[in-house]
Motif scaffolding. Structure first.
Motif, PDB file in Angstrom:
ATOM      1  N   SER A 195       0.819  -1.226   0.000  1.00  0.00           N
ATOM      2  CA  SER A 195       0.000   0.000   0.000  1.00  0.00           C
ATOM      3  C   SER A 195       0.840   1.258   0.000  1.00  0.00           C
ATOM      4  CB  SER A 195      -0.873   0.025   1.250  1.00  0.00           C
ATOM      5  OG  SER A 195      -1.717  -1.058   1.255  1.00  0.00           O
ATOM      6  N   ASN A 196       0.168   2.367  -0.329  1.00  0.00           N
ATOM      7  CA  ASN A 196       0.833   3.674  -0.285  1.00  0.00           C
ATOM      8  C   ASN A 196       0.940   4.166   1.156  1.00  0.00           C
ATOM      9  OD1 ASN A 196      -2.177   3.844  -0.941  1.00  0.00           O
ATOM     10  ND2 ASN A 196      -1.792   5.931  -0.179  1.00  0.00           N
TER      11      ASN A 196
ATOM     12  N   GLY B 246     -14.081  16.829 -13.232  1.00  0.00           N
ATOM     13  CA  GLY B 246     -14.578  17.888 -12.365  1.00  0.00           C
ATOM     14  C   GLY B 246     -14.742  17.474 -10.920  1.00  0.00           C
ATOM     15  N   ASN B 247     -14.436  16.248 -10.624  1.00  0.00           N
ATOM     16  CA  ASN B 247     -14.564  15.747  -9.247  1.00  0.00           C
ATOM     17  C   ASN B 247     -13.202  15.518  -8.631  1.00  0.00           C
ATOM     18  OD1 ASN B 247     -17.534  15.255  -8.941  1.00  0.00           O
ATOM     19  ND2 ASN B 247     -17.138  13.999 -10.755  1.00  0.00           N
ATOM     20  N   GLY B 248     -13.074  15.916  -7.350  1.00  0.00           N
ATOM     21  CA  GLY B 248     -11.835  15.637  -6.623  1.00  0.00           C
ATOM     22  C   GLY B 248     -12.103  14.560  -5.589  1.00  0.00           C
ATOM     23  N   PHE B 249     -11.157  13.677  -5.369  1.00  0.00           N
ATOM     24  CA  PHE B 249     -11.395  12.581  -4.428  1.00  0.00           C
ATOM     25  C   PHE B 249     -10.074  12.036  -3.922  1.00  0.00           C
ATOM     26  CE2 PHE B 249     -10.288  10.020  -8.043  1.00  0.00           C
ATOM     27  CZ  PHE B 249     -10.937  10.605  -9.108  1.00  0.00           C
ATOM     28  N   ASP B 250     -10.141  11.561  -2.696  1.00  0.00           N
ATOM     29  CA  ASP B 250      -8.994  10.841  -2.134  1.00  0.00           C
ATOM     30  C   ASP B 250      -9.048   9.417  -2.639  1.00  0.00           C
ATOM     31  OD1 ASP B 250      -9.312  12.884   0.575  1.00  0.00           O
ATOM     32  OD2 ASP B 250      -7.326  12.408  -0.253  1.00  0.00           O
ATOM     33  N   MET B 251      -7.907   8.875  -2.870  1.00  0.00           N
ATOM     34  CA  MET B 251      -7.874   7.480  -3.292  1.00  0.00           C
ATOM     35  C   MET B 251      -6.657   6.807  -2.677  1.00  0.00           C
ATOM     36  SD  MET B 251      -7.165   8.290  -7.296  1.00  0.00           S
ATOM     37  CE  MET B 251      -6.656   6.683  -7.845  1.00  0.00           C
ATOM     38  N   PHE B 252      -6.421   5.566  -3.083  1.00  0.00           N
ATOM     39  CA  PHE B 252      -5.303   4.830  -2.537  1.00  0.00           C
ATOM     40  C   PHE B 252      -4.688   3.997  -3.644  1.00  0.00           C
ATOM     41  CE2 PHE B 252      -7.386   0.721  -2.530  1.00  0.00           C
ATOM     42  CZ  PHE B 252      -8.714   1.075  -2.568  1.00  0.00           C
ATOM     43  N   PHE B 253      -3.463   3.645  -3.415  1.00  0.00           N
ATOM     44  CA  PHE B 253      -2.766   2.789  -4.379  1.00  0.00           C
ATOM     45  C   PHE B 253      -2.370   1.491  -3.700  1.00  0.00           C
ATOM     46  CE2 PHE B 253      -3.064   5.746  -7.446  1.00  0.00           C
ATOM     47  CZ  PHE B 253      -2.088   6.712  -7.601  1.00  0.00           C
ATOM     48  N   THR B 254      -2.427   0.440  -4.477  1.00  0.00           N
ATOM     49  CA  THR B 254      -1.827  -0.806  -4.028  1.00  0.00           C
ATOM     50  C   THR B 254      -1.056  -1.405  -5.191  1.00  0.00           C
ATOM     51  OG1 THR B 254      -3.814  -2.026  -4.624  1.00  0.00           O
ATOM     52  CG2 THR B 254      -3.616  -1.397  -2.310  1.00  0.00           C
ATOM     53  N   SER B 255      -0.251  -2.375  -4.831  1.00  0.00           N
ATOM     54  CA  SER B 255       0.523  -3.050  -5.849  1.00  0.00           C
ATOM     55  C   SER B 255       0.543  -4.530  -5.519  1.00  0.00           C
ATOM     56  CB  SER B 255       1.939  -2.470  -5.849  1.00  0.00           C
ATOM     57  OG  SER B 255       2.544  -2.699  -7.079  1.00  0.00           O
ATOM     58  N   VAL B 256       0.562  -5.352  -6.554  1.00  0.00           N
ATOM     59  CA  VAL B 256       0.568  -6.802  -6.342  1.00  0.00           C
ATOM     60  C   VAL B 256       1.469  -7.439  -7.388  1.00  0.00           C
ATOM     61  CG1 VAL B 256      -1.362  -7.370  -7.895  1.00  0.00           C
ATOM     62  CG2 VAL B 256      -1.024  -8.721  -5.831  1.00  0.00           C
ATOM     63  N   LYS B 257       1.888  -8.664  -7.097  1.00  0.00           N
ATOM     64  CA  LYS B 257       2.789  -9.292  -8.079  1.00  0.00           C
ATOM     65  C   LYS B 257       2.030  -9.589  -9.384  1.00  0.00           C
ATOM     66  CE  LYS B 257       2.567 -13.855  -5.875  1.00  0.00           C
ATOM     67  NZ  LYS B 257       3.315 -14.870  -5.165  1.00  0.00           N
TER      68      LYS B 257
END
Lengths: 214, 398
Positions: B110-111, B121-132
């Motif tokens: 995770s980040n 036109g929309n702002g939002f919080d998000m998240f990143f993940t990474s997987v093999k």
């Protein structure tokens, strides 16, 4: 087809004092094209004999051979073939289906081998004076009319032997003669023999042999 | 001269079956026939429905014969108080790998920074993940990033797209965005932590049914984590398990014992599948019971009719009809009746299931095929009934 009876006696009569006459426990050879008259008072077993010859009964001792083969070796299917192609019968109790018409009763037998065409059956029906009854339900016919239909039905197959168990018991003299004429013609056409059982001696046919059951 | 209307020799065969089956009431036979019709339809339907259910529910999960479960640690009071970590430790992951009911384990890294995006036109919080990479069920040809590249390829979950198109945008009175348009658009990203900021553009290069997350290349995630939070060790907030059967009891017990949460939808899907299978099983048993009863009723009706008509059967045999011929005529008539039943059942199945499958297509559930088994079931049932009747009738007539 030769019929050979040897010492036949129906099981119910074995040991009884009533085994007399010229049939039971005697030997007979009925050769092809023979006309046999069985003279038998009531209760002496003429219908039993017809039943044995037709494969309806196998509760007897002795030997019955048809064309040299013992009937003990015959299966149901073999008897079916005999009854449709070799041995015709007029039952004493006629064995017609009351809910069918006269013509349907005849056709049930005829369709097994398609022996006769429509015209031929019409001609035979006319000779017995039953042409006008063909579309009637058997239940509505008189005993004499039923008997003539039963005779017609019995003739609608190829046969080597025709068994007649008191075939004219309900017919008057005129209709009896008409039936005899038809039977003679068809039997000759088939080069067949016949075995007729009766309560009394008769001269309906030129019998080859007459035997008494009692 | 009386014209005999019925003297039509060529067509006037007396049907001996009509003679053999004279009876006061055929109602019992009709009821048995209806029972056979209904049970054939029920059993064939269950068979096809089972195939349909398996097709839908296993579609995205059971590729190559495996299912994928996304799990996280249960968030409890201790987690909130900082007494336990919400992330998976190395030991916990090692323990998962040791379980023989788990084929493979993939960490979802995770980040460790805030991700803020702007799109449409929309702002939002998000998240990143990474997987093999071998756990990603999307094309990864374009899923590459090099240091210095401003554009980040992302793979998003199909669920997010569904939420966007069916919840977010409609609530704003805006039309949905098709996948092809999303792939051509970019999302402006601001990655921030402790006063540090990085700006990028994210571009969707694929969609996943397997992983409910926003996936970015591992090297980008490590780089961003290092740049923004100074972490060299990327934390593992979730784990994806590759299993043979997500419903297996041992697996479930293990997950419960360790307070691991399974992705809700997968669990619901599994439970739904179980409920559906049980329901279908009950319907199948019901159909089978009706079939047995119908067969028994039809046999007893035919036996009864034959007993009632035994004198007529005897007379036909005395006239020269062979027992085999009589049985054959009876069976042909019954086979014709069963043929009518099959002809009634098959088109109904075809119409009903084509309608069902048309609905499935409408709701993007895919288009399963009518299986050959569906057609064979009513035919097989008829063959079994015919054999049973043949054996009974043969015995009776002899």
């Amino acid at each position: 087809m030769e019929i050979h009876l040897k010492n036949i006696a129906p099981n119910p009569l074995i040991g009884a004092f009533s085994i007399v006459g010229e049939v039971w426990e005697k030997e007979h050879h009925f050769k092809p094209e023979n006309y046999i008259h069985i003279l038998a008072p009531s209760g002496s077993g003429k219908s039993t004999l017809m039943g044995i010859l037709y494969g309806m009964r196998n509760d007897f001792k002795g030997e019955l051979r048809l064309q040299g083969e013992s009937v003990l070796n015959l299966s149901q299917e073999d008897w079916s073939k005999l009854r449709s192609n070799q041995i015709g019968i007029v039952f004493q109790d006629l064995q017609l289906l009351d809910e069918l018409t006269a013509i349907e009763n005849i056709q049930i037998k005829n369709q097994l081998t398609n022996k006769y065409t429509q015209d031929e059956i019409v001609k035979m029906a006319k000779s017995l004076d039953v042409y006008g009854l063909l579309n009637k339900k058997v239940a509505l016919l008189s005993r004499g009319e039923k008997q003539r239909i039963a005779i017609l039905r019995a003739l609608c197959m190829p046969f080597s032997w025709l068994l007649l168990d008191e075939p004219f018991s309900a017919l008057d003299e005129v209709n009896t003669q008409k039936a005899i004429a038809l039977i003679k013609a068809v039997t000759a056409e088939n080069n067949a023999g016949l075995i007729l059982s009766n309560l009394y001696s008769d001269s309906y046919f030129d019998y080859t042999k007459k035997v008494r059951m009692a | 001269m009386i014209i005999l209307k019925r003297l039509e020799w060529l067509s006037m065969k007396v049907n001996i079956v009509n003679i053999l089956l004279q009876g006061k009431s055929k109602l019992g036979l009709l009821i048995a026939g209806f029972g056979i019709l209904l049970s054939s339809f029920l059993i064939a339907s269950v068979y096809q429905l089972f195939n349909d259910v398996s097709f839908i529910l296993d579609k995205s999960e059971k590729e190559e014969g495996f299912q994928y479960l996304q799990i996280s640690k249960e968030v409890g009071v201790s987690t909130s108080l900082g007494l336990s970590s919400p992330d998976f430790s190395v030991n916990e992951i090692a323990s998962l790998r040791k379980q023989n009911f788990i084929e493979d384990v993939a960490e979802l890294w995770s980040n460790d920074f805030r991700v803020y995006g702007r799109f449409a036109g929309n702002g939002f919080d998000m998240f990143f993940t990474s997987v093999k990479p071998n756990f990603i069920d999307a094309d990864t040809d374009d899923f590459q990033w090099e240091k210095g590249q401003v554009e980040i390829p992302v793979i998003i979950s199909n669920q997010f797209l569904t939420l966007l198109n069916h919840a977010v945008l409609p609530s704003q009175g805006r039309p949905p965005i098709p996948k092809i348009a999303i792939k051509q658009a970019t999302v402006d990203l601001q990655l921030t932590k402790d006063g540090k900021r990085l700006s990028y553009k994210a571009r969707v290069v694929g969609f996943s049914d397997r992983i409910s997350s926003v996936l970015v290349p591992r090297n980008f995630l490590d780089y961003a984590n290092h740049e923004l939070s100074g972490n060299t060790q990327t934390r593992v907030s979730m784990v994806v398990l590759k299993v043979k059967d997500s419903g297996e009891k041992t697996l479930r017990r293990y997950l419960d014992r360790n307070d691991y949460d399974v992705n809700g939808e997968q669990l619901v899907v599994q439970k739904s599948k179980t409920v559906l299978k049980i329901t279908l099983g009950v319907v199948f048993v019901f159909g089978f019971v009706i079939l047995i009863l119908s067969m028994a009723l039809s046999l007893s009706q035919i036996k009864g009719l034959i007993y009632q008509n035994k004198d007529r059967i005897r007379m036909l045999i005395l006239l020269g009809y062979s027992p085999t011929g009589i049985i054959k005529s009876l069976l042909i008539s019954i086979a014709k009746l069963l043929g009518v039943i099959i002809l009634l059942v098959l088109p109904v199945i075809w119409i009903v299931f084509n309608s069902v499958h048309a609905l499935m297509l409408t709701y993007a559930l895919g288009l399963p095929q009518l299986t050959i088994g569906v057609w064979l079931i009513p035919i097989s049932i008829s063959m079994v009934i015919l054999s049973g009747i043949f054996a009974s009738v043969k015995k009776l007539i002899k």
